[in-house]
Design an enzyme around this catalytic site. Structure first.
Site, PDB file in Angstrom:
ATOM      1  N   CYS A   1      27.911 -21.900  32.826  1.00 15.63           N
ATOM      2  CA  CYS A   1      28.025 -21.421  31.445  1.00 15.63           C
ATOM      3  C   CYS A   1      28.137 -19.901  31.348  1.00 15.63           C
ATOM      4  O   CYS A   1      28.514 -19.381  30.296  1.00 15.63           O
ATOM      5  CB  CYS A   1      26.851 -21.891  30.606  1.00 15.63           C
ATOM      6  SG  CYS A   1      26.676 -23.670  30.558  1.00 15.63           S
TER       7      CYS A   1
ATOM      8  N   HIS B   1      25.588 -17.197  24.517  1.00 14.70           N
ATOM      9  CA  HIS B   1      26.088 -18.484  24.973  1.00 14.70           C
ATOM     10  C   HIS B   1      25.608 -19.541  23.989  1.00 14.70           C
ATOM     11  O   HIS B   1      24.429 -19.599  23.652  1.00 14.70           O
ATOM     12  CB  HIS B   1      25.558 -18.771  26.384  1.00 14.70           C
ATOM     13  CG  HIS B   1      25.737 -20.190  26.804  1.00 14.70           C
ATOM     14  ND1 HIS B   1      26.930 -20.864  26.638  1.00 14.70           N
ATOM     15  CD2 HIS B   1      24.878 -21.088  27.348  1.00 14.70           C
ATOM     16  CE1 HIS B   1      26.791 -22.096  27.072  1.00 14.70           C
ATOM     17  NE2 HIS B   1      25.555 -22.265  27.503  1.00 14.70           N
TER      18      HIS B   1
ATOM     19  N   ASN C   1      27.886 -27.236  23.366  1.00 11.42           N
ATOM     20  CA  ASN C   1      27.871 -26.296  24.490  1.00 11.42           C
ATOM     21  C   ASN C   1      29.174 -26.461  25.284  1.00 11.42           C
ATOM     22  O   ASN C   1      29.372 -27.491  25.932  1.00 11.42           O
ATOM     23  CB  ASN C   1      26.647 -26.609  25.358  1.00 11.42           C
ATOM     24  CG  ASN C   1      26.526 -25.696  26.563  1.00 11.42           C
ATOM     25  OD1 ASN C   1      27.461 -24.987  26.920  1.00 11.42           O
ATOM     26  ND2 ASN C   1      25.374 -25.723  27.201  1.00 11.42           N
TER      27      ASN C   1
HETATM   28  O1  UT7 Z   1      23.751 -23.915  29.150  1.00 13.05           O
HETATM   29  C1  UT7 Z   1      22.434 -24.389  29.186  1.00 13.05           C
HETATM   30  C2  UT7 Z   1      22.509 -25.882  29.048  1.00 13.05           C
HETATM   31  N1  UT7 Z   1      21.286 -26.522  28.743  1.00 13.05           N
HETATM   32  C3  UT7 Z   1      20.787 -26.681  27.513  1.00 13.05           C
HETATM   33  O2  UT7 Z   1      21.231 -26.181  26.519  1.00 13.05           O
HETATM   34  C4  UT7 Z   1      19.603 -27.593  27.383  1.00 13.05           C
HETATM   35  C5  UT7 Z   1      18.299 -26.912  27.202  1.00 13.05           C
HETATM   36  N2  UT7 Z   1      17.349 -27.881  26.769  1.00 13.05           N
HETATM   37  C6  UT7 Z   1      17.254 -28.333  25.490  1.00 13.05           C
HETATM   38  O3  UT7 Z   1      17.970 -27.874  24.619  1.00 13.05           O
HETATM   39  C7  UT7 Z   1      16.244 -29.385  25.167  1.00 13.05           C
HETATM   40  O4  UT7 Z   1      15.374 -29.538  26.268  1.00 13.05           O
HETATM   41  C8  UT7 Z   1      16.898 -30.734  24.794  1.00 13.05           C
HETATM   42  C9  UT7 Z   1      17.664 -30.609  23.484  1.00 13.05           C
HETATM   43  C10 UT7 Z   1      17.821 -31.212  25.887  1.00 13.05           C
HETATM   44  C11 UT7 Z   1      15.816 -31.781  24.601  1.00 13.05           C
HETATM   45  O5  UT7 Z   1      14.918 -31.347  23.590  1.00 13.05           O
HETATM   46  P1  UT7 Z   1      13.361 -31.392  23.852  1.00 13.05           P
HETATM   47  O6  UT7 Z   1      12.694 -30.970  22.599  1.00 13.05           O
HETATM   48  O7  UT7 Z   1      13.077 -30.598  25.101  1.00 13.05           O
HETATM   49  O8  UT7 Z   1      13.108 -32.927  24.066  1.00 13.05           O
HETATM   50  P2  UT7 Z   1      12.491 -33.657  25.334  1.00 13.05           P
HETATM   51  O9  UT7 Z   1      13.412 -33.597  26.492  1.00 13.05           O
HETATM   52  O10 UT7 Z   1      11.073 -33.182  25.520  1.00 13.05           O
HETATM   53  O11 UT7 Z   1      12.455 -35.126  24.809  1.00 13.05           O
HETATM   54  C12 UT7 Z   1      11.664 -35.515  23.675  1.00 13.05           C
HETATM   55  C13 UT7 Z   1      11.965 -36.949  23.354  1.00 13.05           C
HETATM   56  C14 UT7 Z   1      11.896 -37.864  24.579  1.00 13.05           C
HETATM   57  O12 UT7 Z   1      11.315 -39.100  24.180  1.00 13.05           O
HETATM   58  P3  UT7 Z   1       9.791 -39.437  24.530  1.00 13.05           P
HETATM   59  O13 UT7 Z   1       9.719 -39.350  26.022  1.00 13.05           O
HETATM   60  O14 UT7 Z   1       8.990 -38.378  23.847  1.00 13.05           O
HETATM   61  O15 UT7 Z   1       9.627 -40.797  23.968  1.00 13.05           O
HETATM   62  C15 UT7 Z   1      13.333 -38.082  24.913  1.00 13.05           C
HETATM   63  O16 UT7 Z   1      13.569 -39.307  25.571  1.00 13.05           O
HETATM   64  O17 UT7 Z   1      13.280 -37.073  22.846  1.00 13.05           O
HETATM   65  C16 UT7 Z   1      13.964 -38.093  23.548  1.00 13.05           C
HETATM   66  N3  UT7 Z   1      15.387 -37.777  23.552  1.00 13.05           N
HETATM   67  C17 UT7 Z   1      16.212 -38.179  22.563  1.00 13.05           C
HETATM   68  N4  UT7 Z   1      15.980 -38.864  21.446  1.00 13.05           N
HETATM   69  C18 UT7 Z   1      17.045 -39.083  20.636  1.00 13.05           C
HETATM   70  C19 UT7 Z   1      16.100 -37.096  24.461  1.00 13.05           C
HETATM   71  N5  UT7 Z   1      17.393 -37.021  24.092  1.00 13.05           N
HETATM   72  C20 UT7 Z   1      17.490 -37.677  22.921  1.00 13.05           C
HETATM   73  C21 UT7 Z   1      18.537 -37.953  22.038  1.00 13.05           C
HETATM   74  N6  UT7 Z   1      18.268 -38.646  20.924  1.00 13.05           N
HETATM   75  N7  UT7 Z   1      19.782 -37.525  22.264  1.00 13.05           N
END
Ligand code: UT7
Length: 331
Positions: free
Chosen positions: A119, A258, A288
């Site tokens: 990225c 970014h 992204n």
């Molecule tokens: O260029 C850099 C590229 N990378 C990025 O931009 C990603 C950086 N990371 C993030 O933006 C965040 O970590 C995410 C948006 C990917 C995830 O958000 P989060 O607040 O960190 O959520 P999490 O991974 O802690 O997941 C929370 C819950 C989980 O469920 P449980 O285990 O609490 O029951 C996930 O399974 O959200 C669930 N989850 C979803 N639910 C609905 C994960 N993805 C999704 C989804 N829809 N798409």
């Protein structure tokens, strides 16, 4: 770093952008994986992203953006003597996408290579081009950030597939009399490589039936860790380039980060002490787009009047590797 006031300052004299026509909304994603428009908007700010049709190559996406950037610069393809394509989704492992693009453009005088910084691709490619232009080795560089990341996303993995989209941005760089790049910063931390990576299809795990069965050819990410590092590294890097040029936060007119997701951008701006009114965001419409993101955002910031002549603009990037970097521009 380019010292402020250097007579050999390098600037941007043309910009271009291209995205595929097909829009994939959060509501479309609700039909593909267990997710919701509300969750995606709350956690990422993304509403829709663009997706290429099968058979499209990254060079196909890059070509119209490159043509527009050359047109705006008033140059012919033959005037270009350097092409760098920042991409992590090249047409093929080799030849480089830059060579494919060179042939399509008819830029026969150009040296060409791709740059792999995920990225951070367009920011790293612009800083690399600046070095060649400043020494006088080359006169006109075409820098492209282009990605068809949708072909490397696991469309059954809701934690990653909602985040990414396809797109291309391009710029033409040359020596300028006013404005241009005032300071740059690049960093990397290979110890965190496995936080965001595609394990298969390279020399370590070449494509095979087994690698495909194990879905090794798809992007994998530890989102929580990437989030924290992206916020810290981008905030530090943006402040570094301002300090290098002898400026403080009050001297900044526009930050173009970014476009990973709105929450990362907001947290980074807060940590750096930059008000969101000064931050350009278009992630809600494209997701992204990896290496294309900073150049697409710069293009839209310029088109929309969000940045104007004389403004001090910081481009800041973060990506797999890990990699991060910034450019301070006087627009
Ligand atoms: O260029 C850099 C590229 N990378 C990025 O931009 C990603 C950086 N990371 C993030 O933006 C965040 O970590 C995410 C948006 C990917 C995830 O958000 P989060 O607040 O960190 O959520 P999490 O991974 O802690 O997941 C929370 C819950 C989980 O469920 P449980 O285990 O609490 O029951 C996930 O399974 O959200 C669930 N989850 C979803 N639910 C609905 C994960 N993805 C999704 C989804 N829809 N798409």
């Amino acid at each position: 770093m380019t010292p402020p006031g250097s007579k050999d300052r390098i600037g941007i004299v043309g910009l271009g952008m291209n995205v595929p026509k097909k829009i994939l909304t959060n509501f479309d994603l609700e039909k593909m994986v267990e997710t919701s428009d509300a969750w995606i908007i709350e956690r990422t700010g993304i509403r829709e992203r663009r997706i290429c049709e099968p058979g499209t190559g990254t060079s196909d996406l890059a070509y119209p953006a490159a043509v527009d950037a050359l047109k705006q610069a008033g140059l012919k393809p033959q005037d270009v003597d350097l092409i760098i394509v920042g991409t992590t989704s090249p047409d093929m492992i080799f030849p480089s996408t830059a060579c494919v693009l060179q042939h399509r453009l008819g830029a026969t005088a150009a040296a060409c290579f791709d740059l792999a910084a995920a990225c951070s691709g367009s920011v790293f490619a612009m800083i690399t081009a600046q070095q060649y232009l400043q020494t006088g080795r080359y006169k006109h560089a075409l820098v492209v950030g282009a990605e068809i990341i949708s072909n490397f996303v696991d469309w059954t993995d809701r934690s990653t597939c909602v985040l990414f989209g396809d797109g291309a941005g391009a710029c033409v760089m040359t020596k300028v009399d006013r404005g241009g790049m005032l300071a740059t910063d690049m960093g990397a931390d290979g110890s965190a490589a496995e936080l965001l990576y595609i394990p298969g299809g390279g020399s370590k795990a070449p494509s095979s039936h087994a690698s495909v069965d194990q879905r090794l050819h798809y992007l994998r990410m530890n989102g929580t860790e990437v989030f924290k590092l992206a916020v810290r590294r981008m905030a530090e890097s943006a402040k570094t380039v301002l300090a290098q040029a002898g400026f403080g936060l009050k001297d900044l007119d526009c930050l173009i980060p970014h476009q990973a997701n709105t929450r990362i951008i907001q947290a980074m701006a807060k940590l750096a002490g930059i008000p969101m009114e000064k931050v350009f965001v278009n992630v809600e419409r494209y997701g992204n787009t990896s290496a294309a993101s900073n150049l697409m955002a710069l293009y839209e910031a310029a088109q929309s009047g969000a940045i104007k002549r004389g403004d001090r603009v910081v481009l800041v990037a973060f990506g797999a590797g890990l990699t991060w970097g910034s450019i301070l521009l006087e627009w």
